[in-house]
Design an enzyme around this catalytic site. Structure first.
Site, PDB file in Angstrom:
ATOM      1  N   THR A 121       0.854  -1.191   0.000  1.00  0.00           N
ATOM      2  CA  THR A 121       0.000   0.000   0.000  1.00  0.00           C
ATOM      3  C   THR A 121       0.888   1.238   0.000  1.00  0.00           C
ATOM      4  O   THR A 121       1.654   1.449   0.945  1.00  0.00           O
ATOM      5  CB  THR A 121      -0.891  -0.025   1.250  1.00  0.00           C
ATOM      6  OG1 THR A 121      -1.599  -1.264   1.248  1.00  0.00           O
ATOM      7  CG2 THR A 121      -1.860   1.135   1.268  1.00  0.00           C
ATOM      8  N   ARG A 152      -7.598  -9.522   4.158  1.00  0.00           N
ATOM      9  CA  ARG A 152      -7.655  -9.371   5.615  1.00  0.00           C
ATOM     10  C   ARG A 152      -6.804 -10.453   6.249  1.00  0.00           C
ATOM     11  O   ARG A 152      -6.810 -11.600   5.783  1.00  0.00           O
ATOM     12  CB  ARG A 152      -9.107  -9.531   6.106  1.00  0.00           C
ATOM     13  CG  ARG A 152      -9.986  -8.355   5.788  1.00  0.00           C
ATOM     14  CD  ARG A 152     -11.436  -8.737   5.909  1.00  0.00           C
ATOM     15  NE  ARG A 152     -11.764  -9.807   4.968  1.00  0.00           N
ATOM     16  CZ  ARG A 152     -12.926 -10.445   4.931  1.00  0.00           C
ATOM     17  NH1 ARG A 152     -13.850 -10.154   5.800  1.00  0.00           N
ATOM     18  NH2 ARG A 152     -13.148 -11.378   4.033  1.00  0.00           N
ATOM     19  N   PHE A 249     -18.897  -4.703   8.258  1.00  0.00           N
ATOM     20  CA  PHE A 249     -18.110  -3.688   8.961  1.00  0.00           C
ATOM     21  C   PHE A 249     -18.980  -2.718   9.760  1.00  0.00           C
ATOM     22  O   PHE A 249     -18.753  -1.521   9.784  1.00  0.00           O
ATOM     23  CB  PHE A 249     -17.158  -2.959   7.990  1.00  0.00           C
ATOM     24  CG  PHE A 249     -15.899  -3.769   7.765  1.00  0.00           C
ATOM     25  CD1 PHE A 249     -15.978  -5.012   7.160  1.00  0.00           C
ATOM     26  CD2 PHE A 249     -14.665  -3.329   8.203  1.00  0.00           C
ATOM     27  CE1 PHE A 249     -14.847  -5.810   7.001  1.00  0.00           C
ATOM     28  CE2 PHE A 249     -13.528  -4.116   8.050  1.00  0.00           C
ATOM     29  CZ  PHE A 249     -13.628  -5.347   7.449  1.00  0.00           C
ATOM     30  N   CYS A 260      -3.060  -2.246   9.134  1.00  0.00           N
ATOM     31  CA  CYS A 260      -3.449  -1.503   7.927  1.00  0.00           C
ATOM     32  C   CYS A 260      -4.306  -0.267   8.181  1.00  0.00           C
ATOM     33  O   CYS A 260      -3.911   0.836   7.814  1.00  0.00           O
ATOM     34  CB  CYS A 260      -4.167  -2.437   6.962  1.00  0.00           C
ATOM     35  SG  CYS A 260      -3.000  -3.558   6.197  1.00  0.00           S
TER      36      CYS A 260
HETATM   37  C1  UDX Z   1       2.029  -5.586   3.599  1.00  0.00           C
HETATM   38  C2  UDX Z   1       2.197  -4.446   2.607  1.00  0.00           C
HETATM   39  O1  UDX Z   1       3.424  -4.426   2.060  1.00  0.00           O
HETATM   40  C3  UDX Z   1       1.715  -3.175   3.181  1.00  0.00           C
HETATM   41  O2  UDX Z   1       1.954  -2.088   2.356  1.00  0.00           O
HETATM   42  C4  UDX Z   1       0.272  -3.411   3.312  1.00  0.00           C
HETATM   43  O3  UDX Z   1      -0.434  -2.260   3.571  1.00  0.00           O
HETATM   44  C5  UDX Z   1       0.087  -4.438   4.409  1.00  0.00           C
HETATM   45  O4  UDX Z   1       0.712  -5.598   4.063  1.00  0.00           O
HETATM   46  P1  UDX Z   1       3.059  -6.843   5.558  1.00  0.00           P
HETATM   47  O5  UDX Z   1       3.012  -8.043   4.709  1.00  0.00           O
HETATM   48  O6  UDX Z   1       2.113  -6.732   6.686  1.00  0.00           O
HETATM   49  O7  UDX Z   1       2.905  -5.545   4.629  1.00  0.00           O
HETATM   50  O8  UDX Z   1       4.537  -6.526   6.051  1.00  0.00           O
HETATM   51  P2  UDX Z   1       5.486  -7.413   6.940  1.00  0.00           P
HETATM   52  O9  UDX Z   1       4.726  -8.526   7.560  1.00  0.00           O
HETATM   53  O10 UDX Z   1       6.243  -6.438   7.747  1.00  0.00           O
HETATM   54  O11 UDX Z   1       6.450  -8.085   5.866  1.00  0.00           O
HETATM   55  C6  UDX Z   1       7.345  -7.431   5.067  1.00  0.00           C
HETATM   56  C7  UDX Z   1       8.460  -8.425   4.667  1.00  0.00           C
HETATM   57  O12 UDX Z   1       9.317  -7.816   3.728  1.00  0.00           O
HETATM   58  C8  UDX Z   1       9.310  -8.908   5.823  1.00  0.00           C
HETATM   59  O13 UDX Z   1       9.394 -10.309   5.815  1.00  0.00           O
HETATM   60  C9  UDX Z   1      10.675  -8.261   5.556  1.00  0.00           C
HETATM   61  O14 UDX Z   1      11.748  -9.049   6.019  1.00  0.00           O
HETATM   62  C10 UDX Z   1      10.655  -8.142   4.055  1.00  0.00           C
HETATM   63  N1  UDX Z   1      11.544  -7.112   3.507  1.00  0.00           N
HETATM   64  C11 UDX Z   1      11.504  -5.845   3.992  1.00  0.00           C
HETATM   65  C12 UDX Z   1      12.372  -7.414   2.443  1.00  0.00           C
HETATM   66  O15 UDX Z   1      12.427  -8.564   2.002  1.00  0.00           O
HETATM   67  N2  UDX Z   1      13.175  -6.434   1.931  1.00  0.00           N
HETATM   68  C13 UDX Z   1      13.182  -5.168   2.425  1.00  0.00           C
HETATM   69  O16 UDX Z   1      13.933  -4.308   1.912  1.00  0.00           O
HETATM   70  C14 UDX Z   1      12.311  -4.869   3.488  1.00  0.00           C
HETATM   71  C1  UDX Z   2      -7.639  -4.724   6.327  1.00  0.00           C
HETATM   72  C2  UDX Z   2      -8.529  -4.661   5.076  1.00  0.00           C
HETATM   73  O1  UDX Z   2      -9.866  -5.046   5.427  1.00  0.00           O
HETATM   74  C3  UDX Z   2      -7.984  -5.556   3.964  1.00  0.00           C
HETATM   75  O2  UDX Z   2      -8.761  -5.390   2.790  1.00  0.00           O
HETATM   76  C4  UDX Z   2      -6.519  -5.224   3.677  1.00  0.00           C
HETATM   77  O3  UDX Z   2      -6.393  -3.978   3.030  1.00  0.00           O
HETATM   78  C5  UDX Z   2      -5.698  -5.258   4.945  1.00  0.00           C
HETATM   79  O4  UDX Z   2      -6.294  -4.409   5.943  1.00  0.00           O
HETATM   80  P1  UDX Z   2      -7.221  -6.363   8.360  1.00  0.00           P
HETATM   81  O5  UDX Z   2      -6.552  -5.182   8.970  1.00  0.00           O
HETATM   82  O6  UDX Z   2      -6.493  -7.649   8.286  1.00  0.00           O
HETATM   83  O7  UDX Z   2      -7.695  -6.032   6.861  1.00  0.00           O
HETATM   84  O8  UDX Z   2      -8.561  -6.651   9.169  1.00  0.00           O
HETATM   85  P2  UDX Z   2     -10.073  -6.170   9.119  1.00  0.00           P
HETATM   86  O9  UDX Z   2     -10.908  -7.376   9.171  1.00  0.00           O
HETATM   87  O10 UDX Z   2     -10.307  -5.207   8.038  1.00  0.00           O
HETATM   88  O11 UDX Z   2     -10.208  -5.443  10.544  1.00  0.00           O
HETATM   89  C6  UDX Z   2      -9.478  -4.265  10.867  1.00  0.00           C
HETATM   90  C7  UDX Z   2      -9.869  -3.771  12.240  1.00  0.00           C
HETATM   91  O12 UDX Z   2     -11.217  -3.296  12.257  1.00  0.00           O
HETATM   92  C8  UDX Z   2      -9.783  -4.822  13.347  1.00  0.00           C
HETATM   93  O13 UDX Z   2      -9.258  -4.242  14.517  1.00  0.00           O
HETATM   94  C9  UDX Z   2     -11.236  -5.235  13.552  1.00  0.00           C
HETATM   95  O14 UDX Z   2     -11.498  -5.749  14.836  1.00  0.00           O
HETATM   96  C10 UDX Z   2     -11.942  -3.919  13.314  1.00  0.00           C
HETATM   97  N1  UDX Z   2     -13.351  -4.071  12.910  1.00  0.00           N
HETATM   98  C11 UDX Z   2     -13.666  -4.661  11.729  1.00  0.00           C
HETATM   99  C12 UDX Z   2     -14.357  -3.575  13.742  1.00  0.00           C
HETATM  100  O15 UDX Z   2     -14.094  -3.028  14.816  1.00  0.00           O
HETATM  101  N2  UDX Z   2     -15.653  -3.705  13.324  1.00  0.00           N
HETATM  102  C13 UDX Z   2     -16.011  -4.290  12.155  1.00  0.00           C
HETATM  103  O16 UDX Z   2     -17.217  -4.353  11.852  1.00  0.00           O
HETATM  104  C14 UDX Z   2     -14.980  -4.790  11.331  1.00  0.00           C
END
Ligand code: UDX
Ligand code: UDX
Length: 431
Positions: A121, A152, A249, A260
């Site tokens: 993102t 999610r 939601f 996120c």
């Molecule tokens: C992802 C998306 O990238 C983020 O923008 C989105 O909004 C949410 O999900 P996420 O998968 O949650 O992020 O990130 P994280 O679990 O921190 O994993 C990132 C991985 O990239 C790690 O395993 C890290 O070691 C790796 N990494 C990071 C690389 O391989 N190279 C780098 O330079 C930096």
């Molecule tokens: C989110 C997005 O939904 C997904 O599309 C992707 O962009 C990653 O980010 P995630 O953060 O994994 O997913 O969880 P989600 O199920 O969206 O919940 C986010 C937060 O909102 C949680 O803390 C959840 O408990 C809260 N939530 C969700 C509420 O409080 N009420 C609801 O009705 C739904």
């Protein structure tokens, strides 16, 4: 198709495993050696439904492999996905350092035409920055695509395999990349939203911010219901059946959390401002969401006659939502921090998020091996995460174990009438 995924976190690993399962040959690249070693052995590094089986299966049939070497990982790939994290920086903006580092490394390692897809993102304009960064070191042809994820945590695999839509942003409408990406996503048979890079980048932020606003709205409605004889569950049902609103939601709670929504709402607010627009609505949403934690704390405080100091609170649930071990921006942790600052004592239980919580809270709280041990001897029990199994606990047993039969249900998973009948002093949200 041969694919490379850079970053095997919550998003990258799910995407890689799913594409492999669909028959593609996938190489996942990550800088974290320990992670790569585990994944090569088929040991999942995150908790995600269906992931362990799919990982094992595709390792065995040779469709997925893992490496720390970017040059090796991308060598044969036609499409390279960037899925590294874009956390919030100290000022609330999206921290693009990892994405731009990957772009720099790609520039140094590209040898022929590739499609570079941004899954992370990223604020509007990042796709173009990625293009320029790569082009500093690589003079050949390549295309940059924006393909935001809508996965999610906990249901990342099924969200990826059954998306509502697939968003693809391209630099030019007729590039080679359009053909390749359409081919890659054709088997999904889902609506494709094809647009330019900037609109695709904005779609992701607009979607997550809209959902965050929806949650914030129902939280405020619930807070108002608390002052009257209205039940927010019925209100949510009543408005959710209007197809213009929709029933998803609309669960009130302690405010949204996770890796996120908080960072994406904040990032959109800041890049709107950088572009000259003051997004007042989002500023207010962030304040309300933060305050929602305090509303839960106030409910606990009311249960113990207005004094938190020295009170013992049992907290069920630490993850930011059920079916994940992720505690990033978890409302449970925020509430615990507030309670600790007011000198309450905390005992907590979560089916899988204990280790990650320990990294943040260490020995400031005590951890229990099951919900019953957690409840024992406490003044109030707080349900902070809506793990489905909490619904079916032996609540009569818990009542006996608690020092006082006080429950604050911050997720509305229990029925107020039933709990009161059992002799609990029970409060939910907006009921
Ligand atoms: C992802 C998306 O990238 C983020 O923008 C989105 O909004 C949410 O999900 P996420 O998968 O949650 O992020 O990130 P994280 O679990 O921190 O994993 C990132 C991985 O990239 C790690 O395993 C890290 O070691 C790796 N990494 C990071 C690389 O391989 N190279 C780098 O330079 C930096
Ligand atoms: C989110 C997005 O939904 C997904 O599309 C992707 O962009 C990653 O980010 P995630 O953060 O994994 O997913 O969880 P989600 O199920 O969206 O919940 C986010 C937060 O909102 C949680 O803390 C959840 O408990 C809260 N939530 C969700 C509420 O409080 N009420 C609801 O009705 C739904």
């Amino acid at each position: 198709m041969k694919l490379a995924i850079i970053g095997t976190g919550y998003v990258g690993l799910g995407v890689g495993v799913c594409f492999a399962d669909l028959g593609h040959k996938v190489t996942c690249v990550d800088v974290d050696k320990a992670k790569v070693t585990k994944l090569k052995k088929g040991i999942p590094t995150i908790y995600e439904e269906d992931l362990p089986e799919m990982l094992k299966k595709n390792l065995a049939n040779g469709r997925i492999n893992f490496t720390t070497s970017l040059s090796q990982g991308i060598k044969e790939a036609a499409v390279i996905f960037i899925a590294v994290g874009t956390p919030q920086d100290q000022n609330g903006k999206a921290d693009l350092r990892y994405v731009l580092q990957v772009a720099h490394d790609l520039g140094k390692n590209l040898k022929n035409y590739k499609v570079i897809v941004d899954k992370s993102t990223v604020p509007i304009g990042t796709g173009k920055m990625v293009k320029q960064t790569i082009a500093k070191n690589y003079k050949g042809e390549f295309d940059v695509v924006s393909n935001p994820e809508f996965q999610r945590e906990g249901t990342a695999i099924s969200d990826f395999l059954n998306p509502d839509r697939i968003v693809l942003g391209f630099e030019k409408p007729n590039s080679h990349a359009v053909k390749i990406m359409k081919e890659l996503y054709a088997p999904f048979k889902k609506p494709l939203v094809i647009t330019n890079l900037e609109s695709a980048e904005m779609i992701k932020y607009a979607a997550n911010s809209f959902l965050a606003i929806k949650i914030t709205f129902i939280n405020e409605i619930a807070n108002i219901c608390d002052n009257y004889e209205a039940d927010v569950k019925m209100v949510a049902k009543g408005i959710g059946l209007d197809s213009r609103i929709g029933d998803k939601f609309l669960e009130p709670g302690p405010g949204y959390g996770g890796s996120c929504f908080p960072k994406d709402v904040s990032a959109l607010y800041y890049f709107a401002r950088a572009g000259g627009y003051w997004f007042n609505l989002l500023e207010t949403v962030m304040q309300i969401n933060k305050h929602q934690r305090e509303i839960i704390v106030a409910k606990i405080k009311n249960m113990v006659d207005g004094k938190l100091q020295g009170k013992k609170i049992a907290v069920l649930g630490l993850a930011f939502k059920p079916n994940t071990d992720d505690v990033r921006e978890s409302p449970a942790i925020d509430i615990i921090q507030i309670l600790l600052s007011r000198k309450a004592k905390i005992k907590a239980y979560d089916p899988i998020a204990k280790d990650n919580t320990h990294k943040i809270l260490g020995k400031k709280i005590t951890y229990s091996g099951n919900p019953y041990l957690c409840a024992k001897g406490n003044d109030v029990l707080l349900i902070a995460t809506d793990w489905p199994e909490f619904k079916n606990l032996n609540w009569k047993k818990i009542k006996k174990l608690l020092k006082a039969p006080n429950i604050v249900d911050a997720r509305n998973i229990l029925e107020p009438a039933e709990m009161k009948e059992m002799g609990f002093k029970y409060v939910g949200i907006g009921r």
